[in-house]
Design an enzyme around this catalytic site. Structure first.
Site, mmCIF file in Angstrom:
data_model
loop_
_atom_site.group_PDB
_atom_site.id
_atom_site.type_symbol
_atom_site.label_atom_id
_atom_site.label_comp_id
_atom_site.label_asym_id
_atom_site.label_seq_id
_atom_site.Cartn_x
_atom_site.Cartn_y
_atom_site.Cartn_z
ATOM 1 N N GLU A 1 -57.273 -36.824 -71.413
ATOM 2 C CA GLU A 1 -57.177 -38.002 -70.557
ATOM 3 C C GLU A 1 -56.009 -38.888 -70.952
ATOM 4 O O GLU A 1 -55.566 -38.882 -72.098
ATOM 5 C CB GLU A 1 -58.483 -38.802 -70.537
ATOM 6 C CG GLU A 1 -58.965 -39.213 -71.889
ATOM 7 C CD GLU A 1 -60.288 -39.955 -71.846
ATOM 8 O OE1 GLU A 1 -60.553 -40.665 -70.862
ATOM 9 O OE2 GLU A 1 -61.043 -39.822 -72.803
ATOM 10 N N ASP B 1 -58.398 -38.094 -65.858
ATOM 11 C CA ASP B 1 -59.324 -37.399 -66.746
ATOM 12 C C ASP B 1 -59.464 -35.976 -66.235
ATOM 13 O O ASP B 1 -59.867 -35.758 -65.084
ATOM 14 C CB ASP B 1 -60.670 -38.134 -66.741
ATOM 15 C CG ASP B 1 -61.536 -37.698 -67.920
ATOM 16 O OD1 ASP B 1 -61.251 -36.641 -68.511
ATOM 17 O OD2 ASP B 1 -62.493 -38.426 -68.239
#
Lengths: 441, 372
Positions: A135, A39
């Site tokens: 992500e 992420d």
């Protein structure tokens, strides 16, 4: 890039339809699998700071460059200390942190950087799933031997992103995709969190229920009212109680809380063929009433819908347009297309026709949505040849193949119809569009 | 004003015009029927602004002259439920209508000001010709199946009428199939003219046209009219260029298939139950004496196969069609046997009845589905 879509259709954050789906652990032989979740930290803001080192050490927000309008789409960690969050109105953000730097949203740039990062991730695993612009989820089960421990792999992936892109990210590693993503959430910012196969339940237990992916505000409130405050309590709650209060989703939540289930993060390709529709919608930071601009927005939406439908190998027949006005009046109109399609030109023309039927001229529009329904696999449907313009359609099909290829390599908005781009203001308070929605989870 | 008529004559008139009453009402007055009593005769009119239909209604007796608007739906509902007896309508000032059924009922309806009803100027015909009602009905009904419903190609949502000296050609196509019928012996000798008439107008016409009628067809710049003694339909023409259909009609398709029309249609219908829901594909393969029809639905499962006797002259060929389109085409065939002229699996088939009617040339084209 898998944009965040289908808010129109989604009721539960993780669709109950997934219960009988292909959850990751549903394989016949139970082997220990390992997943890694990357992420990017404050992605848009980090990209901007990277490109302008003078911003280093200062609170930075992307979006909301005009004080009275729009929302911010990202804030770096310094700005977050002042309470700035993605989705906050520009006005509120300025009130909380007047000395922050507010930057215009450069969507194309972030998309480009994102595509490059995704490509680079493929060095680490043959199985990379981009989940949104910032992500991705990787299965690293087979890669452990190459790198020794998962932790070492995570470390070298972080180093790669740091050295090649000069961007911070957080990595989570776990026995399924959901636990890996939770790991990334808990490790933020710039962290690495490894959750072993038996550890998830223990690590999640003290967390409040709304920290779990898929449990939103209203579900959390309902849980609190049952006296369930932590994920530990949720995991241990009687199944009957959860089922009676939340239906099929109840026991799913308990599994989530115990780190046992991760069916939620799948891509379009894995959708079952009975999936009803695919759509996109766009909320405008600044309400629009100019018909030309709205038609332009529809073009961009149609391109995204068609692209997604094509990628999933489907064709659809029922087109739905949704218009929400600033007073929250929401109208939807549908039309049945003469033939199933995955051709953006069909979607644009019929979308415009619906728009002309629906749009209350002069009213301010807050949101536009387009979705294509009655989806069926394209494979089964051979093309009906046309007497007059079969070659035109055939040429268009080749064109879309080339466009899709470009988008796969360089990002979604690298090429688009001018009509859809013209209304994407550059260097001004550009409505965040999908990256915004993606970040506003 | 006051007039008496029978229930049956009013129903007949309403049936002709009600199709023109719009379902969605952009202008409220369009939900009304316009009644005009003049010179002892009664006309009723409905319009959706594109299509206007006027019908004469036989009256038994009348008193005075004038016009009034009456709510179409409610009036028709009432008249439908009354027995076939003389009915009397009286218009009172201001704008109040009573309908009395002989001896028993009295109904009061709000009337509308006739000034609110859009009255289009009469069609100022640049050319006109008369045609037998039965022939005109046939031209429309043999081609209408191929008219497109795609609003994105408005020109194809109408029927092309090519008016030539001594000849009328009617053509419809949605791009996947085409139907063209040429009628010779038309009483016309003027300049050639092509017009595209909206399907809805022709549908309404077809519904009310009787075989013994002799409608006068009038064409103006942007409108057309079809008039008989007791009704008149006027319609807007569709603007635009109709595709050059002549160039897509294959002249000499080499392979010839002759098959019993009803047997073929019945077999297609049976195997189509197992056709793919989306493409409706039925695959045909031919040898000199048989055709094999195959369908498969990988999604829901199941397949269909039938072998029927045919006479086929040509190279072995594998070709697929949309079963619905194929059945539509076969339904139009007039003779026991139908002839398909074929070229390749990607080219149009030319379909004709075994024997053509006198003074007529009728053909249909059907485009295949591209086989993988």
């Amino acid at each position: 890039m898998a944009w965040h879509h289908d808010r129109l259709q989604r009721h539960a954050p993780i669709s109950p339809a997934l219960l009988e789906g292909t959850a990751d652990h549903a394989g016949s032989v139970e082997i220990d699998r390992t997943f890694l979740h990357v992420d990017m930290d404050a992605f848009f803001a980090s990209v901007e700071i990277r490109d302008n080192p003078a911003l280093e050490g200062r609170p930075v927000a992307v979006g909301g460059s005009r004080p009275n309008r729009g929302v911010i789409t990202a804030a770096n960690y310094i700005a977050r200390r002042y309470g700035l969050r993605a989705g906050m109105t520009s006005l509120e953000a300025r009130r909380r942190c007047p000395h922050a730097v507010f930057l215009p949203v450069e969507g194309a740039k972030y998309t480009y950087v994102s595509a490059q990062i995704m490509a680079a991730l493929e060095r680490f695993s043959p199985e990379v799933r981009p989940l949104s612009i910032d992500e991705a989820s990787l299965e690293i089960t087979g890669c452990r031997k190459l790198y020794g421990s998962p932790e070492k792999l995570g470390r070298s992936l972080k180093d790669m992103i740091r050295s090649r892109f000069r961007l911070p990210c957080t990595v989570g590693i776990g026995p399924n995709r959901l636990v890996a993503k939770m790991g990334a959430n808990l490790g933020k910012p710039d962290g690495l969190k490894v959750i072993g196969a038996g550890e998830a339940a223990e690590i999640f237990a003290p967390l409040p229920v709304d920290r779990m992916i898929g449990i939103g505000g209203s579900t959390a409130r309902a849980l609190y009212s049952l006296g369930i405050n932590t994920l530990g309590q949720l995991g241990a709650a009687p199944e009957k109680l959860l089922k009676s209060c939340f239906g099929v989703y109840g026991p799913v939540m308990a599994k989530l809380a115990r780190g046992e289930w991760s069916g939620g993060m799948r891509r379009d390709e894995e959708r079952s063929p009975v999936e009803k529709s695919m759509g996109h919608q766009r909320t405008f930071g600044e309400p629009l009433s100019e018909p030309g601009a709205l038609r332009g927005k529809l073009v961009a939406l149609a391109e995204m819908v068609a692209r997604r439908v094509r990628r999933a190998g489907m064709q659809g027949r029922v087109l739905t347009l949704t218009v929400r006005y600033t007073d929250f009046r929401t109208v939807s109109h549908q039309t049945r297309l003469p033939e199933p399609t995955d051709d953006e030109e069909d979607i644009i023309l019929h979308g415009w026709m619906l728009f002309d039927e629906v749009y209350d001229i002069g009213s301010n529009v807050r949101l536009l949505g387009l979705s294509l329904g009655s989806l069926r696999p394209r494979a089964g449907a051979c093309p009906q040849i046309d007497l007059f313009d079969s070659h035109v359609r055939l040429k268009r099909r080749l064109l879309y193949r080339a466009l899709d290829d470009l988008r796969d390599r360089f990002g979604e908005r690298v090429i688009a119809r001018a009509m859809g781009m013209r209304w994407e203001p550059r260097g001004r308070d550009r409505p965040g569009g999908d990256p915004l929605e993606t970040l506003m989870r | 004003m006051k007039f008496t008529f029978t229930q049956a004559s009013m129903i007949k008139g309403l049936q002709r015009i009600m199709g023109a009453v719009p379902t969605r009402m952009p202008i409220p007055s369009l939900g009304n029927v316009f009644f005009r009593l003049k010179d002892g005769s009664l006309d009723i009119t409905a319009t959706d602004l594109e299509i206007t239909v006027t019908s004469k209604v036989d009256i038994i007796e009348s008193d005075g002259e004038g016009s009034i608007l009456i709510q179409a739906k409610r009036f028709q509902e009432l008249v439908n439920l009354l027995p076939d007896i003389p009915l009397e309508i009286e218009v009172h000032e201001p704008l109040k209508v009573t309908l009395k059924s002989e001896g028993t009922g009295v109904y009061t309806l709000p009337g509308g000001d006739p000034i609110d009803f859009p009255e289009l100027p009469p069609v100022d015909a640049q050319l006109s010709f008369t045609m037998n009602g039965e022939n005109l009905s046939r031209l429309i009904s043999k081609t209408m199946f191929a008219v497109s419903h795609d609003d994105m190609r408005p020109i194809l949502t109408g029927m092309l009428m090519q008016i030539r000296a001594n000849e009328l050609r009617v053509v419809a196509t949605d791009g996947h199939r085409l139907s063209r019928i040429v009628r010779k012996g038309i009483d016309y000798s003027g300049e050639p003219r092509d017009v595209v008439v909206p399907m809805k107008a022709l549908n309404l016409l077809l519904r009310s046209l009787e075989d013994e009628d002799n409608p006068v067809i009038g064409i103006a710049e942007t409108r057309a009219s079809f008039s008989t003694e007791d009704q008149r339909l006027t319609t807007r023409l569709i603007d635009g260029h109709y595709p050059k259909y002549e160039s897509v009609i294959p002249e000499d398709n080499p392979h010839k298939l002759v098959v019993n029309t009803d047997e073929f249609a019945a077999a297609v219908r049976r195997v189509s139950i197992f056709a793919n829901q989306m493409s409706r594909q039925v695959k045909l393969t031919f040898d000199s004496s048989h055709a094999v029809l195959e369908t498969e639905d990988p999604e829901l499962g199941g397949r269909g196969e039938e072998k029927i006797a045919v006479s086929y002259e040509g190279e072995p060929l594998e070709i697929a069609y949309n079963a619905n389109y194929l059945m539509d085409v076969l339904r139009q065939v007039d003779t026991d046997e139908v002839v398909f002229a074929l070229n390749s699996s990607n080219d149009a088939a030319v379909i004709r009845s075994m024997v053509q009617n006198e003074d007529e040339d009728f053909l249909m084209l059907l485009m295949p589905i591209r086989l993988k």
